[in-house]
Design a protein around this motif. Structure first.
Motif, PDB file in Angstrom:
ATOM      1  N   SER A  86       0.772  -1.260   0.116  1.00 44.14           N
ATOM      2  CA  SER A  86       0.018   0.040   0.077  1.00 44.14           C
ATOM      3  C   SER A  86       0.945   1.436  -0.063  1.00 44.14           C
ATOM      4  O   SER A  86       0.405   2.291  -0.523  1.00 44.14           O
ATOM      5  N   ASN A  87       1.943   1.131   0.597  1.00 40.62           N
ATOM      6  CA  ASN A  87       3.059   2.240   0.780  1.00 40.62           C
ATOM      7  C   ASN A  87       3.767   2.672  -0.776  1.00 40.62           C
ATOM      8  O   ASN A  87       3.543   3.549  -1.179  1.00 40.62           O
ATOM      9  N   VAL A  88       4.025   1.446  -1.346  1.00 39.96           N
ATOM     10  CA  VAL A  88       4.502   1.593  -2.410  1.00 39.96           C
ATOM     11  C   VAL A  88       3.479   2.268  -3.530  1.00 39.96           C
ATOM     12  O   VAL A  88       3.887   2.848  -4.376  1.00 39.96           O
ATOM     13  N   ALA A  89       2.301   1.721  -3.672  1.00 35.47           N
ATOM     14  CA  ALA A  89       1.118   2.456  -4.271  1.00 35.47           C
ATOM     15  C   ALA A  89       0.822   4.028  -4.096  1.00 35.47           C
ATOM     16  O   ALA A  89       0.690   4.786  -4.856  1.00 35.47           O
ATOM     17  N   VAL A 103       8.771   5.538 -12.472  1.00 41.61           N
ATOM     18  CA  VAL A 103       8.164   4.994 -11.208  1.00 41.61           C
ATOM     19  C   VAL A 103       7.203   3.924 -11.343  1.00 41.61           C
ATOM     20  O   VAL A 103       7.357   3.033 -10.444  1.00 41.61           O
ATOM     21  N   GLN A 104       6.486   3.655 -12.353  1.00 49.35           N
ATOM     22  CA  GLN A 104       5.815   2.388 -12.620  1.00 49.35           C
ATOM     23  C   GLN A 104       6.736   1.046 -12.639  1.00 49.35           C
ATOM     24  O   GLN A 104       6.324   0.274 -12.099  1.00 49.35           O
ATOM     25  N   MET A 122      -1.519  -7.991  -9.512  1.00 50.09           N
ATOM     26  CA  MET A 122      -2.639  -7.025  -9.487  1.00 50.09           C
ATOM     27  C   MET A 122      -2.428  -5.796  -9.031  1.00 50.09           C
ATOM     28  O   MET A 122      -2.985  -4.546  -9.233  1.00 50.09           O
ATOM     29  N   PHE A 123      -1.672  -5.660  -7.967  1.00 50.21           N
ATOM     30  CA  PHE A 123      -0.933  -4.410  -7.289  1.00 50.21           C
ATOM     31  C   PHE A 123      -0.211  -3.727  -8.618  1.00 50.21           C
ATOM     32  O   PHE A 123      -0.454  -2.526  -8.620  1.00 50.21           O
ATOM     33  N   ARG A 144      -2.405   1.468 -14.208  1.00 48.72           N
ATOM     34  CA  ARG A 144      -3.605   2.343 -14.541  1.00 48.72           C
ATOM     35  C   ARG A 144      -3.536   3.508 -13.976  1.00 48.72           C
ATOM     36  O   ARG A 144      -3.937   4.660 -14.595  1.00 48.72           O
ATOM     37  N   GLU A 145      -2.999   3.749 -12.588  1.00 49.17           N
ATOM     38  CA  GLU A 145      -3.070   5.129 -11.931  1.00 49.17           C
ATOM     39  C   GLU A 145      -1.862   6.004 -12.640  1.00 49.17           C
ATOM     40  O   GLU A 145      -2.317   7.393 -12.731  1.00 49.17           O
ATOM     41  N   MET A 146      -0.902   5.253 -12.939  1.00 48.87           N
ATOM     42  CA  MET A 146       0.075   6.192 -13.733  1.00 48.87           C
ATOM     43  C   MET A 146      -0.197   6.716 -14.824  1.00 48.87           C
ATOM     44  O   MET A 146      -0.088   8.060 -15.567  1.00 48.87           O
ATOM     45  N   ASN A 147      -1.001   6.088 -15.821  1.00 40.67           N
ATOM     46  CA  ASN A 147      -1.517   6.355 -17.013  1.00 40.67           C
ATOM     47  C   ASN A 147      -2.809   7.356 -16.781  1.00 40.67           C
ATOM     48  O   ASN A 147      -2.998   8.168 -17.637  1.00 40.67           O
TER      49      ASN A 147
END
Length: 520
Positions: free
Chosen positions: A88-91, A134-135, A433-434, A440-443
């Protein structure tokens, strides 16, 4: 990771339902203790030999073993939860770093220190490339936690292939190759340190010879589809979840590489030894008398799961070095405000701290002496259990012993399975999946063109003073502050005078309305 009960879900194959439990790990032990109980019952009832043992220590030993097993399972689940928190911290930190880079770094930059000015297109390309890094950090952490060393993976290499392969001051020789790429090479596919091996994708696409280069679109994605077909055929029933058929490599850049890329997901193949663990003794004996070494194929260990070692090449650390260097350059050149640059550096440092915590979780198992002593104590307890309960339970000794073995050994095996949550077991964390979520969030972040707030705030769809005043921002601006008056229900004015005083009273009226409805 199996979040829902797979036994009640109709979208998972029968094989996965079976593998999601620990029955395939403990059923030989259960059968052994059941046979012991059967033998004790038959000898006691069919012969004159009395095998009964005093059961004075039965309750005491059972309580002690229960407490120790509870501690074992709790400690393993704590590591499981720590692993989830770290991801979660990574995300979170990847999200923060991407937003800071995309929003706080200007696109067009003037020339500084005798350098060249950067156009808007060049600025956008630079920022998007760093967000791809980052991704790539999240993807590299996934492989690193699974003990998959190197950078040549279908979901990782396309994101970092543009990073320099050689040091800036050296020539293109093996002695000048940077640690990221030097540690990723192996004996099977040595890198050709010539100009012919450095053909760009655009040059190859235009018809230039590419030598022995492999195209990821041809080698990587095709092999991914082949594995997909194989996974469908190898399952007991083809009913499964939809995300098992996701092929994220199709949305990554198409690059050229001098060697075939490893799959993004490479779980150990299940064999007959996974369903009949007692046959593993023959495999061990075969390895003793055979001189063949490891062929590199992922297989399961003696505990029915792959035990990954942390990779020898720390690719996440290399990516952090590039991201930190980028943030330092933004700060030194004044391209980014000091506050924003400090926030970006803090996010990058937080990623480094999270990597260290993930390493701690992955390479700190429960001491072997504790595991061995607990397992031996449990086996001795279950072995002598039929001798102590035969005189009381009779033929029920057999199912009673089987249930006790299922209960104790099941909890012991569950603690063993979730102790390292980064493996490929169905009960482990779904790192793939993480990483897909982060992608998806980066894009999604880079999909925004960052328009000025004035272009969307004063629109007819915005009602800033609702519920006290439901007029749109466009109508309010047309009227202006001097002519602003709020008309309440029935046409009665709320403010005694026009202007900003009426706006303040409108905000107070909005608070009262919200407070009244919230208290209901």
């Amino acid at each position: 990771m199996v979040a829902k009960n797979p036994l009640l879900s109709g979208r998972i194959s029968l094989r996965k339902k079976f593998m999601a439990t620990v029955i395939n790990d403990i059923w030989p032990d259960i059968m052994f203790f059941t046979l012991v109980a059967t033998a004790v019952h038959l000898v006691t009832t069919k012969t004159s030999l009395d095998l009964e043992v005093n059961n004075a220590l039965l309750g005491v030993l059972g309580t002690v073993l229960g407490l120790v097993l509870s501690f074992r399972t709790s400690s393993a689940y704590e590591k499981y939860q720590d692993g989830r928190k770290m991801w979660s911290n990574v995300a979170i930190q990847c999200r923060n770093a991407a937003v800071l880079i995309w929003l706080h770094v200007p696109n067009e930059r003037p020339a500084q220190n005798g350098g060249q000015a950067m156009s808007i297109l060049e600025g956008i390309i630079e920022k998007k490339s760093m967000i791809n890094l980052v991704q790539a950090f999240a993807v590299s952490v996934k492989h690193y936690c699974r003990g998959e060393s190197g950078a040549y993976y279908q979901d990782l290499y396309p994101l970092i292939s543009f990073l320099p392969r050689y040091s800036s001051h050296g020539g293109k020789t093996e002695a000048d190759m940077l640690p990221l790429w030097h540690a990723s090479e192996d004996r099977e596919h040595p890198y050709d340190h010539t100009q012919s091996a450095c053909v760009s994708p655009s040059a190859s696409a235009s018809g230039s010879p590419a030598g022995s280069l492999y195209s990821e679109a041809e080698a990587g994605i095709t092999s991914g589809s082949a594995r997909l077909t194989q996974s469908r055929q190898s399952s007991w029933f083809t009913r499964t979840r939809n995300h098992d058929y996701i092929d994220p490599e199709k949305v990554l850049p198409t690059v050229h590489v001098h060697r075939p890329l490893k799959p993004a997901r490479n779980p150990p193949s299940a064999t007959i030894y996974d369903y009949m663990p007692f046959l593993r003794i023959f495999r061990v004996l075969g390895r003793v008398f055979s001189k063949k070494g490891d062929n590199g194929v992922a297989t399961r260990s003696m505990m029915n799961r792959k035990k990954p070692e942390l990779g020898d090449s720390n690719v996440p650390l290399e990516i952090i070095m590039f991201l930190s260097g980028y943030a330092d350059r933004l700060l030194r050149t004044g391209t980014m405000q000091a506050v924003s640059a400090s926030a970006l550096i803090s996010s990058i440092n937080a990623l480094s701290d999270t990597l260290s915590n993930l390493e701690r979780i992955g390479n700190t198992p429960l001491p072997f002496a504790y595991q061995a002593h607990l397992r031996m104590s449990l086996w001795i307890y279950l072995f002598f259990l039929p001798f102590q309960i035969e005189s009381v339970m009779g033929y029920l000794t057999i199912p009673g012993t089987a249930f006790a073995a299922f209960l104790f050994l099941g909890f012991l095996e569950i603690g063993q399975e979730i102790e390292n949550p980064f493996n490929y077991d169905l009960n482990d964390l779904d790192l793939d999946m993480f990483c897909l979520g982060i992608m998806r969030e980066m894009n999604e972040i880079t999909a925004h063109a960052v328009p000025e707030s004035s272009k969307y705030v004063f629109s007819s769809y915005n009602q800033p003073f609702a519920p006290a005043d439901r007029r749109s921002a466009e109508d309010l601006v047309k009227q202006g502050t001097e002519g602003y008056t709020h008309t309440g229900p029935g046409g009665h004015g709320v403010g005694s005078q026009p202007g900003l005083m009426s706006i303040e009273r409108t905000l107070l009226k909005a608070w009262k309305d919200v407070d009244e409805h919230a208290r209901r």
